[in-house]
Design a protein around this motif. Sequence first.
Motif, PDB file in Angstrom:
ATOM      1  N   GLY A 192       0.952  -1.219   0.044  1.00  0.00           N
ATOM      2  CA  GLY A 192      -0.019  -0.089   0.076  1.00  0.00           C
ATOM      3  C   GLY A 192       0.953   1.249   0.121  1.00  0.00           C
ATOM      4  O   GLY A 192       0.368   2.353   0.290  1.00  0.00           O
ATOM      5  N   GLY A 193       2.405   1.143  -0.248  1.00  0.00           N
ATOM      6  CA  GLY A 193       3.043   2.065  -0.123  1.00  0.00           C
ATOM      7  C   GLY A 193       2.838   3.315  -1.359  1.00  0.00           C
ATOM      8  O   GLY A 193       3.120   4.393  -1.437  1.00  0.00           O
ATOM      9  N   ASP A 194       2.260   2.817  -2.443  1.00  0.00           N
ATOM     10  CA  ASP A 194       1.864   3.641  -3.461  1.00  0.00           C
ATOM     11  C   ASP A 194       0.590   4.635  -3.164  1.00  0.00           C
ATOM     12  O   ASP A 194       0.169   5.718  -3.904  1.00  0.00           O
ATOM     13  CB  ASP A 194       1.768   2.989  -4.823  1.00  0.00           C
ATOM     14  CG  ASP A 194       0.592   1.961  -4.707  1.00  0.00           C
ATOM     15  OD1 ASP A 194      -0.096   1.589  -3.449  1.00  0.00           O
ATOM     16  OD2 ASP A 194       0.076   1.465  -5.805  1.00  0.00           O
ATOM     17  N   SER A 195      -0.087   4.299  -2.115  1.00  0.00           N
ATOM     18  CA  SER A 195      -1.448   5.439  -1.751  1.00  0.00           C
ATOM     19  C   SER A 195      -1.035   6.252  -0.885  1.00  0.00           C
ATOM     20  O   SER A 195       0.117   6.156  -0.167  1.00  0.00           O
ATOM     21  CB  SER A 195      -2.608   4.421  -1.229  1.00  0.00           C
ATOM     22  OG  SER A 195      -2.101   3.806  -0.048  1.00  0.00           O
ATOM     23  N   ARG A 196      -1.750   7.403  -0.983  1.00  0.00           N
ATOM     24  CA  ARG A 196      -1.419   8.580  -0.307  1.00  0.00           C
ATOM     25  C   ARG A 196      -1.896   8.498   0.963  1.00  0.00           C
ATOM     26  O   ARG A 196      -3.327   7.887   1.284  1.00  0.00           O
ATOM     27  CB  ARG A 196      -1.754   9.857  -0.561  1.00  0.00           C
ATOM     28  CG  ARG A 196      -1.158  10.176  -1.894  1.00  0.00           C
ATOM     29  CD  ARG A 196      -1.600  11.492  -2.348  1.00  0.00           C
ATOM     30  NE  ARG A 196      -0.865  12.091  -3.431  1.00  0.00           N
ATOM     31  CZ  ARG A 196      -0.883  13.171  -4.031  1.00  0.00           C
ATOM     32  NH1 ARG A 196      -2.030  13.819  -3.714  1.00  0.00           N
ATOM     33  NH2 ARG A 196      -0.115  13.656  -5.163  1.00  0.00           N
ATOM     34  N   LEU A 197      -1.404   8.688   2.149  1.00  0.00           N
ATOM     35  CA  LEU A 197      -1.827   8.749   3.685  1.00  0.00           C
ATOM     36  C   LEU A 197      -2.527  10.066   3.951  1.00  0.00           C
ATOM     37  O   LEU A 197      -3.407   9.844   4.688  1.00  0.00           O
ATOM     38  CB  LEU A 197      -0.592   8.560   4.544  1.00  0.00           C
ATOM     39  CG  LEU A 197      -0.047   7.139   4.526  1.00  0.00           C
ATOM     40  CD1 LEU A 197       1.118   7.100   5.420  1.00  0.00           C
ATOM     41  CD2 LEU A 197      -1.016   6.034   4.752  1.00  0.00           C
ATOM     42  N   LEU A 198      -2.064  11.100   3.264  1.00  0.00           N
ATOM     43  CA  LEU A 198      -2.688  12.472   3.521  1.00  0.00           C
ATOM     44  C   LEU A 198      -3.630  12.922   2.143  1.00  0.00           C
ATOM     45  O   LEU A 198      -3.092  12.595   1.101  1.00  0.00           O
ATOM     46  CB  LEU A 198      -1.578  13.656   3.929  1.00  0.00           C
ATOM     47  CG  LEU A 198      -0.697  13.248   5.013  1.00  0.00           C
ATOM     48  CD1 LEU A 198       0.188  14.147   5.276  1.00  0.00           C
ATOM     49  CD2 LEU A 198      -1.842  13.189   6.246  1.00  0.00           C
ATOM     50  N   GLY A 199      -4.420  13.883   2.376  1.00  0.00           N
ATOM     51  CA  GLY A 199      -5.278  14.282   1.308  1.00  0.00           C
ATOM     52  C   GLY A 199      -4.365  15.404   0.475  1.00  0.00           C
ATOM     53  O   GLY A 199      -3.077  15.637   0.907  1.00  0.00           O
ATOM     54  N   ALA A 200      -5.105  15.998  -0.567  1.00  0.00           N
ATOM     55  CA  ALA A 200      -4.296  17.000  -1.288  1.00  0.00           C
ATOM     56  C   ALA A 200      -3.729  18.282  -0.566  1.00  0.00           C
ATOM     57  O   ALA A 200      -2.708  18.790  -1.019  1.00  0.00           O
ATOM     58  CB  ALA A 200      -4.981  17.032  -2.581  1.00  0.00           C
ATOM     59  N   GLY A 201      -4.587  18.759   0.387  1.00  0.00           N
ATOM     60  CA  GLY A 201      -4.336  19.774   1.089  1.00  0.00           C
ATOM     61  C   GLY A 201      -3.133  19.962   1.678  1.00  0.00           C
ATOM     62  O   GLY A 201      -2.356  20.824   1.710  1.00  0.00           O
ATOM     63  N   PRO A 202      -3.147  18.734   2.729  1.00  0.00           N
ATOM     64  CA  PRO A 202      -1.800  18.982   3.643  1.00  0.00           C
ATOM     65  C   PRO A 202      -0.310  18.529   2.676  1.00  0.00           C
ATOM     66  O   PRO A 202       0.770  19.005   2.802  1.00  0.00           O
ATOM     67  CB  PRO A 202      -2.040  17.556   4.483  1.00  0.00           C
ATOM     68  CG  PRO A 202      -3.361  17.488   4.720  1.00  0.00           C
ATOM     69  CD  PRO A 202      -4.031  17.889   3.323  1.00  0.00           C
ATOM     70  N   VAL A 203      -0.524  17.821   1.502  1.00  0.00           N
ATOM     71  CA  VAL A 203       0.745  17.680   0.582  1.00  0.00           C
ATOM     72  C   VAL A 203       0.740  18.862   0.063  1.00  0.00           C
ATOM     73  O   VAL A 203       2.101  19.428  -0.227  1.00  0.00           O
ATOM     74  CB  VAL A 203       0.220  16.690  -0.246  1.00  0.00           C
ATOM     75  CG1 VAL A 203       1.161  16.456  -1.520  1.00  0.00           C
ATOM     76  CG2 VAL A 203      -0.013  15.173   0.399  1.00  0.00           C
ATOM     77  N   ALA A 204      -0.033  19.849  -0.717  1.00  0.00           N
ATOM     78  CA  ALA A 204       0.291  21.079  -1.000  1.00  0.00           C
ATOM     79  C   ALA A 204       0.917  21.891  -0.077  1.00  0.00           C
ATOM     80  O   ALA A 204       1.717  22.676  -0.551  1.00  0.00           O
ATOM     81  CB  ALA A 204      -0.866  21.744  -1.601  1.00  0.00           C
ATOM     82  N   TRP A 205       0.441  22.098   1.122  1.00  0.00           N
ATOM     83  CA  TRP A 205       0.860  22.767   2.328  1.00  0.00           C
ATOM     84  C   TRP A 205       2.471  22.333   2.347  1.00  0.00           C
ATOM     85  O   TRP A 205       3.371  23.271   2.651  1.00  0.00           O
ATOM     86  CB  TRP A 205       0.172  22.619   3.316  1.00  0.00           C
ATOM     87  CG  TRP A 205       1.002  23.426   4.570  1.00  0.00           C
ATOM     88  CD1 TRP A 205       0.806  24.837   4.999  1.00  0.00           C
ATOM     89  CD2 TRP A 205       1.693  22.547   5.606  1.00  0.00           C
ATOM     90  NE1 TRP A 205       1.643  24.879   6.059  1.00  0.00           N
ATOM     91  CE2 TRP A 205       2.177  23.623   6.598  1.00  0.00           C
ATOM     92  CE3 TRP A 205       2.261  21.649   5.819  1.00  0.00           C
ATOM     93  CZ2 TRP A 205       2.873  23.530   7.448  1.00  0.00           C
ATOM     94  CZ3 TRP A 205       3.181  21.250   6.829  1.00  0.00           C
ATOM     95  CH2 TRP A 205       3.549  22.280   7.817  1.00  0.00           C
ATOM     96  N   TRP A 206       2.750  21.088   2.553  1.00  0.00           N
ATOM     97  CA  TRP A 206       4.002  20.650   2.587  1.00  0.00           C
ATOM     98  C   TRP A 206       4.909  21.031   1.398  1.00  0.00           C
ATOM     99  O   TRP A 206       6.086  21.416   1.831  1.00  0.00           O
ATOM    100  CB  TRP A 206       4.074  19.029   2.679  1.00  0.00           C
ATOM    101  CG  TRP A 206       5.414  18.467   3.203  1.00  0.00           C
ATOM    102  CD1 TRP A 206       6.203  17.943   2.094  1.00  0.00           C
ATOM    103  CD2 TRP A 206       5.852  18.153   4.178  1.00  0.00           C
ATOM    104  NE1 TRP A 206       7.192  17.401   2.756  1.00  0.00           N
ATOM    105  CE2 TRP A 206       7.218  17.644   4.062  1.00  0.00           C
ATOM    106  CE3 TRP A 206       5.573  18.464   5.515  1.00  0.00           C
ATOM    107  CZ2 TRP A 206       7.958  17.250   5.134  1.00  0.00           C
ATOM    108  CZ3 TRP A 206       6.250  18.444   6.619  1.00  0.00           C
ATOM    109  CH2 TRP A 206       7.458  17.606   6.647  1.00  0.00           C
ATOM    110  N   ARG A 207       4.451  21.115   0.279  1.00  0.00           N
ATOM    111  CA  ARG A 207       5.344  21.178  -0.881  1.00  0.00           C
ATOM    112  C   ARG A 207       5.593  22.864  -1.042  1.00  0.00           C
ATOM    113  O   ARG A 207       6.680  23.071  -1.314  1.00  0.00           O
ATOM    114  CB  ARG A 207       4.461  20.822  -2.203  1.00  0.00           C
ATOM    115  CG  ARG A 207       4.879  19.262  -2.383  1.00  0.00           C
ATOM    116  CD  ARG A 207       4.226  19.025  -3.432  1.00  0.00           C
ATOM    117  NE  ARG A 207       4.307  17.400  -3.694  1.00  0.00           N
ATOM    118  CZ  ARG A 207       3.623  16.556  -4.236  1.00  0.00           C
ATOM    119  NH1 ARG A 207       2.431  17.053  -4.891  1.00  0.00           N
ATOM    120  NH2 ARG A 207       3.750  15.351  -4.138  1.00  0.00           N
TER     121      ARG A 207
END
Length: 183
Positions: free
Chosen positions: A34-49
């Motif tokens: 399951g490593g290819d699936s995201r653990l977080l939604g798009a919002g936190p990932v965008a904030w991180w980037r």
Amino acid sequence: MSNAAHRLLWTVLALLLVAAGGAALAVGSGRLPGGDSRLLGAGPVAWWRVGAPWSALAVALGGVLLALVGGRLLVAGSRVPGRLSGTLAHPGDGGGRTRVACALLTGALERDLLRTPGTRRARVVLTGPVTGPDVWVEVHLAPHAELAVVRDQVDAAVRRFATTVGCRPAHLDVTALLDETGR
């Protein structure tokens, strides 16, 4: 809830958080299925980037602060105000042991010593082995206190203490101080 129960609760909570963090790290790095699936939604990932080198620093700093707060909570939970550490334990008749907190014993002896006329304050410390503990007594006396009466009362209180506890003190040190503060 007792102090031991609080410590157990915090320990279990900490272990669960460490396990969840380890599992998330393993899944995110592709070590688990399951490593290819995201653990977080798009919002936190965008904030991180968007916050890219500072977001990792902010998360690390937050983790360190939470660890420091948790450590302080553990230290505060292990201390009990006004209590001496340690226990006095007696082996029973083969069916178990009796454990008594030293603070209970010293508090009882202190209250007994305060019944002496002219005694304003008393402090007792137990050290050494259970079978023959060393007893350190400090009494603060009023200026009008009669030393002979105080000596007899301290001797009687220590004898009652030894009878109650079931062991004779190996060493008894009594310090009498004159308390002129008027308290």
